[in-house]
Write a protein that holds these residues in place. Structure first.
Motif, short mmCIF file in Angstrom:
data_model
loop_
_atom_site.label_atom_id
_atom_site.label_comp_id
_atom_site.label_asym_id
_atom_site.label_seq_id
_atom_site.Cartn_x
_atom_site.Cartn_y
_atom_site.Cartn_z
N GLU A 128 0.83 -1.20 0.00
CA GLU A 128 0.00 0.00 0.00
C GLU A 128 0.86 1.24 0.00
O GLU A 128 1.87 1.33 0.72
CB GLU A 128 -0.91 0.02 1.23
N GLY A 146 -3.39 5.11 -4.66
CA GLY A 146 -4.17 3.87 -4.68
C GLY A 146 -5.00 3.75 -5.94
O GLY A 146 -5.10 2.67 -6.55
N GLU A 147 -5.61 4.85 -6.37
CA GLU A 147 -6.38 4.86 -7.61
C GLU A 147 -5.47 4.59 -8.81
O GLU A 147 -5.86 3.89 -9.75
CB GLU A 147 -7.08 6.21 -7.76
N VAL A 150 -4.87 0.76 -9.10
CA VAL A 150 -6.01 0.01 -9.62
C VAL A 150 -6.19 0.29 -11.11
O VAL A 150 -6.48 -0.62 -11.90
CB VAL A 150 -7.30 0.37 -8.86
N GLU A 154 -6.20 -2.41 -14.19
CA GLU A 154 -7.25 -2.53 -15.20
C GLU A 154 -6.67 -2.44 -16.61
O GLU A 154 -7.07 -3.19 -17.52
CB GLU A 154 -8.30 -1.44 -14.99
N ALA A 176 -8.30 -9.28 -7.72
CA ALA A 176 -8.49 -7.83 -7.77
C ALA A 176 -9.95 -7.47 -7.55
O ALA A 176 -10.27 -6.48 -6.88
CB ALA A 176 -8.02 -7.30 -9.12
N GLU A 179 -10.79 -7.57 -3.94
CA GLU A 179 -10.25 -6.41 -3.22
C GLU A 179 -11.03 -5.14 -3.54
O GLU A 179 -11.15 -4.25 -2.70
CB GLU A 179 -8.78 -6.23 -3.56
N HIS A 180 -11.57 -5.05 -4.77
CA HIS A 180 -12.29 -3.85 -5.21
C HIS A 180 -13.63 -4.29 -5.82
O HIS A 180 -13.83 -4.22 -7.03
CB HIS A 180 -11.47 -3.09 -6.25
N ARG A 183 -15.68 -2.08 -8.55
CA ARG A 183 -15.06 -1.62 -9.80
C ARG A 183 -15.69 -2.39 -10.96
O ARG A 183 -15.41 -3.57 -11.20
CB ARG A 183 -13.55 -1.84 -9.77
#
Length: 592
Positions: A128, A146-147, A150, A154, A176, A179-180, A183
């Motif tokens: 992180e 963080g964004e 991700v 993607e 993934a 975790e999200h 999304r």
């Protein structure tokens, strides 16, 4: 070379070993590294590190932290008013490496190549972002990074699917999504990967799980793209669209950024001719046109007016960049220029050298006018110099920037106040000629000193007082002096002069006040030097000329413009009123 890792547990290394830092030192490194190459003010550091609960004597605390940190990391930590920065030439931050690899992926030509670059970019991460740092001022950056991670995931999964690597990445995509879970793009990629692995039921379950979660937590449904993909899977079709990003194409955007001309533009015929001759002349190397003058003299108005009339000479576009004095770091200047040329934010290189190289590439073979307005330093200008003489760079500055000529060919144009006739013409265009038919107008013209901003302020106030006589208005001007508030504009002129004064060295500031104490508008170098060394005094005069506070007048002669002379006398009077010895003057702004 100092190395700072922010994409995981924060680590700092110097050649040979990892630096052991206290929690506060680590927090300070993070605040500076997130703004590498940009000065972070002491006030900003205090706000970032302690928020609404600063310690006692926070500035002293910051100074102590900087001193202890500099002993550990060396000269990469620089002191620059009004705070500190990490020298970009002596510091490497892993965020920059990650973003540079991501930028290379956007320039790649095949899905496999894109995926390869993105795998390298993601490999820079060790966990992180900003792990182990807990200060108020970095939470936005933690979310931003963080964004970024991700989004890189993607993009990588999209490239892998386009390359036919669905079996290899289905497990990673599933992790993934866990975790999200909200999304939608990740969910769609998981559905496509499962379906292509002949796991139609699992793909439909992934869609159902997303729909249930969206309904429960947000009260909504999946987007239309996912609904279409779900329908395609039900029908046994593969409707997953390839995700190859569009490749940037040089020269697609023709910028047209010139602002509107100032109203009632008056005079400056000579200056307009100088600029026109400069661009009409063929050169075999890039030329910089530098228009300098004190604040409020109309540099921007002149250049914009000329540029509007000369736009046809630059068929590939015109770029206008407001540098806001010293508020815009060179790296941001280059980024703004790239954006004007059509470069997407994610395609802007993270390093200064990378931005300069891309800028030169985009300008190659083109005829573009670049205006850098209100530059404060040579460093802001250099990234904007075009690689070929077909494009032209015009710079306006309150300083004369003599060091610029050590890098490139410079044609300098120093502008002064308007003459009495042009002052009258500008007043008449705004107020009306009939209103100005009064002998007392000569006193109004003299008070304005030829300063366009002062003239416009006076005209605006006169227009707002149709019943006041010119004689009464002139009396008011001279009685209240430069302290008269004219719609806020006159204070801007005084603020510009005070700002120029504030940039002087203590010795030059001392000389400026001494010249004001004489009460004389002109002076000779030798008489001003008195018992001081002549060469030293000449260098101080050079500094005052560079700041546009005095102008050369003949052999070793100098003079004030009228409005600057009044300002210098006022500065000297302020010191006398406060009974401050001239030898101690360094910062006059607290008196203004």
């Amino acid at each position: 070379m100092l190395e700072v890792d922010l994409l995981g547990p924060v680590e700092v290394r110097v050649p040979g070993h990892t630096v052991s830092l206290s929690p506060l030192e680590r927090n300070l490194v993070v605040v500076l590294a997130l703004a590498k190459g940009t000065v972070v003010s002491t006030a900003r550091i205090i706000d970032c590190m302690w928020g609404e609960r600063p310690p006692a004597s926070p500035r002293s605390r910051v100074q102590g932290l900087v001193s202890s940190l500099r002993r550990k990391v060396g000269e990469a930590l620089l002191t620059r008013h009004p705070g500190y920065l990490l020298d970009p030439a002596a510091c490497v931050v892993d965020v920059d490496r990650c973003q540079e690899l991501a930028r290379q992926s956007r320039l790649a030509q095949s899905p496999g190549e894109i995926a390869g670059w993105l795998r390298q970019s993601l490999a820079v991460w060790r966990g992180e972002a900003l792990d182990g740092v807990d200060v108020p001022g970095v939470e936005v950056d933690r979310a931003r990074l963080g964004e970024l991670r991700v989004a890189l995931l993607e993009e990588r999964f999209a490239a892998e699917l386009d390359a036919g690597n669905h079996a290899e990445v289905v497990g990673e995509i599933s992790a993934a999504v866990a975790e999200h879970p909200l999304r939608e793009r990740l969910a769609g990629q998981l559905m496509a990967a499962l379906y292509r692995c002949r796991r139609q039921a699992d793909a439909l379950k992934a869609y159902q799980a997303l729909r249930d979660r969206l309904a429960e937590e947000l009260g909504g449904d999946p987007c239309a793209e996912l609904r279409n993909l779900h329908a395609s899977i039900l029908r046994g079709e593969d409707d997953y669209a390839p995700s190859m990003p569009e490749r940037p194409r040089r020269g697609e955007l023709r910028p047209a950024q010139l602002p509107a001309s100032v109203g009632h533009f008056t005079g400056r015929e000579r200056e307009m001719s100088v600029l026109t001759r400069a661009v009409d002349t063929d050169y075999d190397e890039p030329q910089i046109l530098l228009v300098s003058g004190a604040g409020g003299l109309g540099k921007t108005a002149l250049v914009v007016r000329w540029a509007q009339l000369s736009a046809a000479r630059f068929p590939d576009g015109q770029i206008f960049l407001d540098l806001h004095g010293d508020q815009t770091p060179p790296a941001e200047v280059a980024a703004a220029a790239l954006a004007a040329l059509g470069t997407a934010a994610e395609d802007v290189p993270p390093t200064a050298d990378g931005r300069a190289a891309l800028y030169r590439t985009l300008l190659s073979g083109r005829q573009v006018l670049i205006i850098a307005d209100d530059a404060d330093s040579v460093g802001q200008v250099l990234p904007l110099v075009p690689p070929e003489p077909g494009s032209r760079l015009v710079v306006t500055s309150r300083r004369r920037l003599p060091a610029l000529a050590t890098h490139h060919a410079v044609q300098a144009l120093a502008i002064g106040p308007l003459g009495p006739q042009d002052t009258y013409e500008l007043l008449a265009r705004i107020v009306g000629r009939q209103r100005l038919a009064d002998r007392a107008l000569t006193r109004v013209v003299a008070w304005c000193g030829g300063w366009p901003l002062a003239i416009r302020s006076v005209a605006a106030l006169l227009a707002a007082r149709p019943g006041q006589s010119i004689a009464s208005f002139a009396d008011e001007l001279w009685e209240q002096g430069d302290g008269l508030v004219l719609g806020g504009e006159q204070r801007s002129v005084q603020a510009a002069l005070a700002g120029a004064y504030a940039t002087l060295s203590p010795a030059a500031a001392h000389l400026f006040i001494r010249l004001g104490l004489t009460g004389q508008p002109s002076f000779q170098l030798r008489s001003a030097a008195a018992d001081a060394h002549l060469g030293h005094t000449r260098r101080l005069f050079d500094e005052l000329v560079a700041a546009n506070l005095i102008v050369a007048a003949g052999s070793d002669g100098y003079r004030f413009h009228d409005l600057v002379h009044r300002f210098a006398v006022r500065c000297a009077d302020e010191l006398n009123a406060w009974r401050i010895p001239i030898e101690s003057v360094v910062d006059l702004q607290r008196l203004m």
